[in-house]
Design an enzyme around this catalytic site. Sequence first.
Site, PDB file in Angstrom:
ATOM      1  N   LYS A 189      -7.546   5.771  51.596  1.00  0.00           N
ATOM      2  CA  LYS A 189      -7.084   4.352  50.858  1.00  0.00           C
ATOM      3  C   LYS A 189      -8.460   3.673  50.975  1.00  0.00           C
ATOM      4  CE  LYS A 189      -3.021   4.746  49.087  1.00  0.00           C
ATOM      5  NZ  LYS A 189      -2.125   6.183  49.663  1.00  0.00           N
TER       6      LYS A 189
HETATM    7  C1  LIG Z   1      -0.564   6.459  49.680  1.00  0.00           C
HETATM    8  C2  LIG Z   1       0.180   6.051  48.582  1.00  0.00           C
HETATM    9  C3  LIG Z   1       1.689   5.356  49.320  1.00  0.00           C
HETATM   10  C4  LIG Z   1       2.001   5.948  49.534  1.00  0.00           C
HETATM   11  O1  LIG Z   1       1.488   5.676  51.210  1.00  0.00           O
HETATM   12  P1  LIG Z   1       1.526   6.224  53.116  1.00  0.00           P
HETATM   13  O2  LIG Z   1       0.944   5.235  53.760  1.00  0.00           O
HETATM   14  O3  LIG Z   1       1.043   7.945  52.793  1.00  0.00           O
HETATM   15  O4  LIG Z   1       3.244   6.427  53.110  1.00  0.00           O
HETATM   16  C5  LIG Z   1       2.439   5.464  48.114  1.00  0.00           C
HETATM   17  N1  LIG Z   1       2.478   5.137  46.930  1.00  0.00           N
HETATM   18  C6  LIG Z   1       1.611   5.715  46.386  1.00  0.00           C
HETATM   19  C7  LIG Z   1       0.968   4.871  44.758  1.00  0.00           C
HETATM   20  C8  LIG Z   1      -0.142   6.222  47.212  1.00  0.00           C
HETATM   21  O5  LIG Z   1      -0.995   6.248  46.880  1.00  0.00           O
END
Ligand SMILES: *Cc1c(COP(=O)(O)O)cnc(C)c1O
Length: 385
Positions: A189
């Site tokens: 992210k």
């Molecule tokens: C990364 C992501 C998640 C989940 O986040 P985690 O930290 O991996 O549990 C949920 N929704 C979207 C759209 C994502 O990109």
Amino acid sequence: MQKLTPFDPPIPFTRPTLDEATIASVGDVLRSGWITSGPKVQEFESELSGFFGGRPVRTFANGTSTMEVALRIAGIGPGDEVITTPISWVATSNVILTVGGTPVFVDIDPITHNIDLDQVEAAIGPNTKAIMPVYLAGLPVDMVRLYDIASRHKLRVIEDAAQALGSSWHGSRIGAIGDLISFSFQANKNLTTIEGGCLVCNNDDEARLAEKYRLQGVTRTGLDGMDVDVLGGKFNLTDVNAAIGLQQLIKLGDFQDQRAKLAQRYFDGFAQTSVVEQGLELPVADFAHSNWHMFQIVLPLDRLDTDRAGIMADLKALGIGTGLHYPPIHLFTLYRERGFTEGMFPIAERIGRSIITLPLFPTLTESDVDRIVAAVAHVLETHLK
Ligand SMILES: *Cc1c(COP(=O)(O)O)cnc(C)c1O
């Protein structure tokens, strides 16, 4: 156009940006004698709260648990329907199932790849309790329309803004406006704590509930007392992760500038090729609102003599890593078993079949982008029917 050679070092589709100050801050926590949730988590939450205009923020072990807690705070449980998009990481709808709710999918907009707000109202029924939009690649939906629909139908909004940290809507930061907003700090992210997430709440009561659901439902009463009155999980962030997040937050603006500069380079590069005439779809060039979490292209599969896997393999042979975000959720076995079938959400199915994610991260260079653009144009050309 840049010369193509398979001998240049491979470019991964993503790579975290972690500097020596970040590594040192982790060492400091490890030496401090307090390594799980403590002062660094508090400091991180307070910095995040400032980032989101002073709203209360609580951190979690990951984005998935953040969304699960958001649904619990909104009171979503068995019998409740939550409207969401089939084009997301499967966590989005999995958490609806986790709390006992029912995901109701609405097809996506073919241009933004986000939930099609024109189709949301038709999906609202007597059991609908919430809307859970996703801002794919960091591009928000029309927030005015979203909240207009929600308020007219008295629905909660749980924003899956996992990819939208730093994105904005007409000058307001995503998270600084809206109902419950969930972010992820997973490794790829825009801001990472390795794994982690945070929830922006409406008020202190919700923040206290978030704390309870984060830690077994425990409320402390005085110095020596505690009670448990709701079923919570074990979703706390550690000080090690929070220390990384604090360093990342300092650089978030620079990261985002770099991402925007590279996204612009992609648009400029593709404009000098004929890929768009050949049917390749580029993302919406929304530099006012997107944080450029990803740069995604949609392949003109009906004009090619191969499938997406063939294109991804050819790009890999040229040293270009790509990602796949996402196959449509409703076609996974778990969801087919709940009655979803092929043909229900045709746009999501077409995009889910044809989309690929190109490399985009702050340490990518403009010449890397030129090389990627040249490789995409070349591979597409060789496969045109
Ligand atoms: C990364 C992501 C998640 C989940 O986040 P985690 O930290 O991996 O549990 C949920 N929704 C979207 C759209 C994502 O990109």
